[in-house]
Write an enzyme that holds these catalytic residues in place. Structure first.
Site, short mmCIF file in Angstrom:
data_model
loop_
_atom_site.label_atom_id
_atom_site.label_comp_id
_atom_site.label_asym_id
_atom_site.label_seq_id
_atom_site.Cartn_x
_atom_site.Cartn_y
_atom_site.Cartn_z
N HIS A 559 44.75 23.72 31.26
CA HIS A 559 44.73 23.05 30.08
C HIS A 559 43.39 23.11 29.11
O HIS A 559 43.36 22.61 28.09
CB HIS A 559 44.52 21.47 30.49
CG HIS A 559 45.92 20.90 31.19
ND1 HIS A 559 47.00 21.04 30.71
CD2 HIS A 559 46.04 20.45 32.36
CE1 HIS A 559 47.86 20.78 31.38
NE2 HIS A 559 47.60 19.96 32.37
N ASP A 596 53.12 25.33 36.79
CA ASP A 596 52.56 23.89 36.96
C ASP A 596 53.27 23.03 36.32
O ASP A 596 54.13 23.36 35.51
CB ASP A 596 51.03 23.61 36.41
CG ASP A 596 50.38 22.78 36.77
OD1 ASP A 596 49.44 22.32 37.53
OD2 ASP A 596 50.46 21.53 36.04
N HIS A 598 52.75 20.30 34.55
CA HIS A 598 52.26 20.26 33.09
C HIS A 598 52.00 21.52 32.17
O HIS A 598 51.75 22.63 32.92
CB HIS A 598 50.96 19.50 33.31
CG HIS A 598 51.20 18.25 34.17
ND1 HIS A 598 50.93 18.21 35.64
CD2 HIS A 598 51.64 16.87 33.95
CE1 HIS A 598 51.07 17.01 36.04
NE2 HIS A 598 51.47 16.41 34.98
#
Length: 784
Positions: A559, A596, A598
């Site tokens: 991220h 993942d 996300h």
């Protein structure tokens, strides 16, 4: 039978349209300089008549005379007249004549004269009305006004190169090969002076220039197709709709190959083997992809061609009438090559080519060696196994060979050939690797968020350490010592100001970057150690210590954007790993697969405008951080190199496996990366706190197995998994064990389960289908 009166009829017909040429030709006829050669009405064994034109013997095919009447003689007279005019012009110019060069110029002038003459004739005739458009084979009716405009240009223009040489040319329908491996195009006939002059020079049976231009003038140009090789016409086929009691058929009305033609004026006009099979293969794929109204392919065969048609799979319906039943011999080979090379071929049509594999494998299982049909089947199956752009063909061929392996002596060698030289492997576990799995782990990373309650806590690494102590892994892995990344290395992805901002947290008990992302005194050092540990692991993999690695690191990284911390992430471990390979190893193509739950927004941002990294993310959507929609495909030079696959809440193992098989694998074959990095989140797990997917430990084992197999096929097995999210300690233990076991080649699941999912006939789920459609424009290998 050729008679002198036929010559006179042809001369009179030309004189009625072209008085100047007619006057000269009539004078030559009356003076005996245009006359029959030898005994009137006789033809050679080759089916050729001859007549004399000013002391030269001119060949005239008996079949052309039968089909076209005096028009066949007119064509040869016009060529000879054009040659004579050019010869006189050269002789009157004075000076020394290079006759070796002049011969080609003279021939070209005769052909040009013929094409222009026939174009003017076609313009004088009334075009067929558009109401007959129902006879066209496909698509909207041809624009007759545009055809007339093209005819006008042919009547006056100079010869120029206008024959497709680029597969992107809209006139090209399929790509294939003739000879052993000479690229060829199956295309709409390109109506240009150059192409028509070639047709005239080759003097193909059925395909006179007048016939070609009549197709253009009467709205039937879409019925004409050509085999084009390096800008040269090497064969033609003309198709029609043929009504019948049981429905319409697609009729091969005329077909001809340049192999049967006279020597071309073009010295470089090379003859090629397999043009007939190539043309029929193009017709077969055209039928399957665009002409669903036809129930079969049919043709009327002359006696001398019957052996060829029967040999490639046509069956006799009644005297001289044949229908294509089951493609055979050379036609099968031409079909698989054309299907493999034609990137725009619909997936369902490629599947129909795949349907031809099973009968051929069964033939191998029941026929003894030495049988010609068996040798043809072997060649076909081998071509399928070696398919580069249609992995489904190789899969089906391997699957059928495995089924009949005990009854086919050559099966083992064929499968070995596919394994060593093909683009895929049949699904089978390989022997355990001799080299141990390389693992980076370090207690220094436990200090991140030390003393602070947080979902991303030290217990996540302790769970992975517990996995590595499992007795089944004893002796299967080896630890790699890491080191902190430098600020200069971090700057390959992150901005200097941002790096300094994170570094400043080293003396702060708590710092909040956003609602999710905090640091404590040990966080900066832990984040640098995580990145440096990935670097050390990559060095070990590329120094041939092993081909597989796993980095048990925190904080996670995918991220983290170049100038922003978010989603528990400080520095982007995987993005920096890819950059490390570029700067220290000189790699130009790295593939990152993010599994993942996300979306890896930070990794995407780092390479959104670059093609040095192909980034593929499979993630729940909608979900944090809100990015990763299908429309996010990259920008500028990187357009098409970001691939997002949003998953709906509740999806699980079956969908994950489909993504690997139908999206990741073909993209890997097309991109051909030098290494694969995996952002491995354990939050696909069905009981994870921050996601809603239904992954299981067995699902993790299957996608790990798939990714390792892909790496083995495209980049020498070099693959490194880097730990990302996952917020169920039980999930990390169970799924982490499955991943590590598969990386160590310890079987976790029955291979037949993976086989069943991949070989299933179910269509791709909605988001996958959309992703394939979007990215097919960038990666033609993708199929739905």
């Amino acid at each position: 039978m050729l008679k002198k009166e036929n010559l006179k009829q042809a001369v009179d017909a030309i004189a009625a349209r072209d008085p100047e040429a007619g006057y000269t030709l009539l004078d030559l006829f009356e003076s005996g300089r245009i006359d029959l050669a030898g005994q009137e009405g006789t033809a050679s064994r080759a089916g050729v008549y001859y007549f004399r034109f000013d002391r030269q013997l001119v060949p005239l095919k008996r079949l052309n005379l039968f089909m076209q009447g005096p028009a066949a003689i007119e064509q040869q007279l016009l060529i000879q007249y054009g040659e004579m005019v050019q010869r006189l012009a050269l002789e009157s110019g004075g000076g020394r004549i290079d006759y070796s060069r002049a011969e080609g110029l003279i021939r070209q002038a005769g052909l040009l004269y013929l094409v222009r003459h026939e174009s003017r004739l076609a313009l004088e005739q009334s075009p067929r009305e558009a109401k007959r458009a129902k006879e066209t084979l496909q698509g909207p009716p041809q624009n007759l006004a545009e055809s007339r405009q093209l005819l006008a240009g042919l009547a006056t223009a100079e010869p120029q190169e206008d024959i497709p040489r680029d597969p992107a040319d809209p006139r090209v329908i399929f790509q294939g090969a003739v000879d052993a491996d000479t690229p060829a195009y199956f295309a709409f006939f390109p109506f240009s002076l150059n192409a028509l002059m070639q047709v005239a020079d080759l003097d193909l049976s059925f395909f006179s220039v007048r016939f070609m231009l009549s197709c253009l003038n009467q709205g039937r140009a879409q019925n004409l197709f050509a085999c084009l090789v390096d800008g040269q016409v090497n064969g033609l086929v003309y198709l029609e709709r043929k009504p019948g009691r049981l429905g319409e058929s697609l009729e091969i009305k005329y077909i001809a190959s340049a192999n049967d033609a006279r020597q071309s004026w073009m010295e470089s006009h090379t003859r090629h083997r397999g043009v007939g099979s190539f043309l029929v293969a193009g017709v077969w794929l055209l039928w399957k992809s665009r002409m669903g109204w036809a129930r079969e392919i049919s043709l009327d065969a002359e006696s001398q061609a019957m052996t060829f048609y029967e040999g490639i799979g046509f069956r006799k319906k009644c005297p001289y009438v044949y229908a294509l039943d089951q493609p055979a011999a050379y036609l099968l080979n031409a079909l698989v090559v054309m299907a493999d090379r034609s990137h725009s071929l619909p997936a369902d049509v490629a599947a129909k080519v795949g349907d031809l594999i099973r009968p051929q494998v069964r033939l191998l299982a029941r026929r003894k060696s030495g049988n010609p049909k068996r040798e043809d089947a072997l060649a076909f199956v081998k071509l399928c196994l070696l398919s580069r752009h249609r992995p489904q063909l190789a899969k089906e061929a391997a699957r059928q060979l495995l089924r009949y392996k005990k009854r086919i002596p050559e099966a083992e060698n064929l499968l070995d050939t596919a394994s060593n030289h093909g683009s895929i492997r049949f699904i089978e576990r390989s022997a355990a690797p001799a080299q141990p799995l390389l693992v980076f782990k370090d207690e220094g990373m436990l200090r991140h968020l030390e003393g602070l309650f947080h979902l991303e806590n030290a217990n996540r690494l302790r769970a992975m350490d517990n996995v590595l102590q499992n007795p089944c892994l004893a002796g299967k892995w080896r630890e790699v010592t890491g080191r902190p990344a430098t600020d200069e290395e971090l700057a390959w992805v992150h901005g200097a100001e941002y790096i300094a901002k994170v570094a400043a947290t080293g003396d702060q008990a708590l710092r909040c970057f956003d609602l999710d992302t905090q640091t404590t005194k040990g966080s900066y050092a832990a984040a640098k150690l995580a990145v440096g540990g990935v670097f050390s692991l990559l060095d070990a993999v590329f120094s041939e210590q092993s081909r597989r690695g796993f980095a048990a690191v925190r904080p996670p990284g995918h991220h983290a954007e170049p100038h922003k911390a978010m989603g528990f992430c400080l520095f982007n471990n995987v993005a920096l790993g890819a950059s490390y390979l570029k700067h220290t190893r000189g790699l130009k193509r790295v593939m990152i697969v993010d599994i993942d739950a996300h979306h890896g927004n930070g990794t995407q941002a780092a390479f959104y405008q670059s093609r040095e990294v192909l980034f593929i993310s499979m993630h729940q959507f909608p979900c944090y951080p809100g990015s990763g929609n299908l429309s996010e495909v990259g920008e500028g030079a990187g357009e098409g190199y970001t691939v997002n696959l949003p998953l709906q809440k509740g999806m699980g193992d079956r969908e994950f496996v489909q993504v690997m098989d139908r999206l990741v694998q073909p993209l890997a074959y097309a991109y051909n990366p030098e290494a694969i990095l995996v952002s491995c989140g354990f939050d696909l797990y069905q009981q994870d706190r921050l996601a809603g997917l239904k992954g299981t430990p067995q699902g993790y084992a299957m996608i790990t197995h798939q990714l390792c197999r892909i790496a083995g096929e495209v980049c020498g097995g070099r693959i490194v998994f880097v730990m990302e999210g996952g917020y169920s300690i039980q999930g990390i233990r169970e799924c982490g064990l499955s991943v590590i076991q598969e990386l160590c080649n310890i079987p976790v699941f029955e291979i037949s389960q993976l086989h069943k999912i991949i070989s299933g006939s179910s269509p791709p789920f909605g988001a996958l289908k959309k992703a394939l459609a979007i990215h097919k424009r960038y990666w033609p290998i993708l199929e739905q």
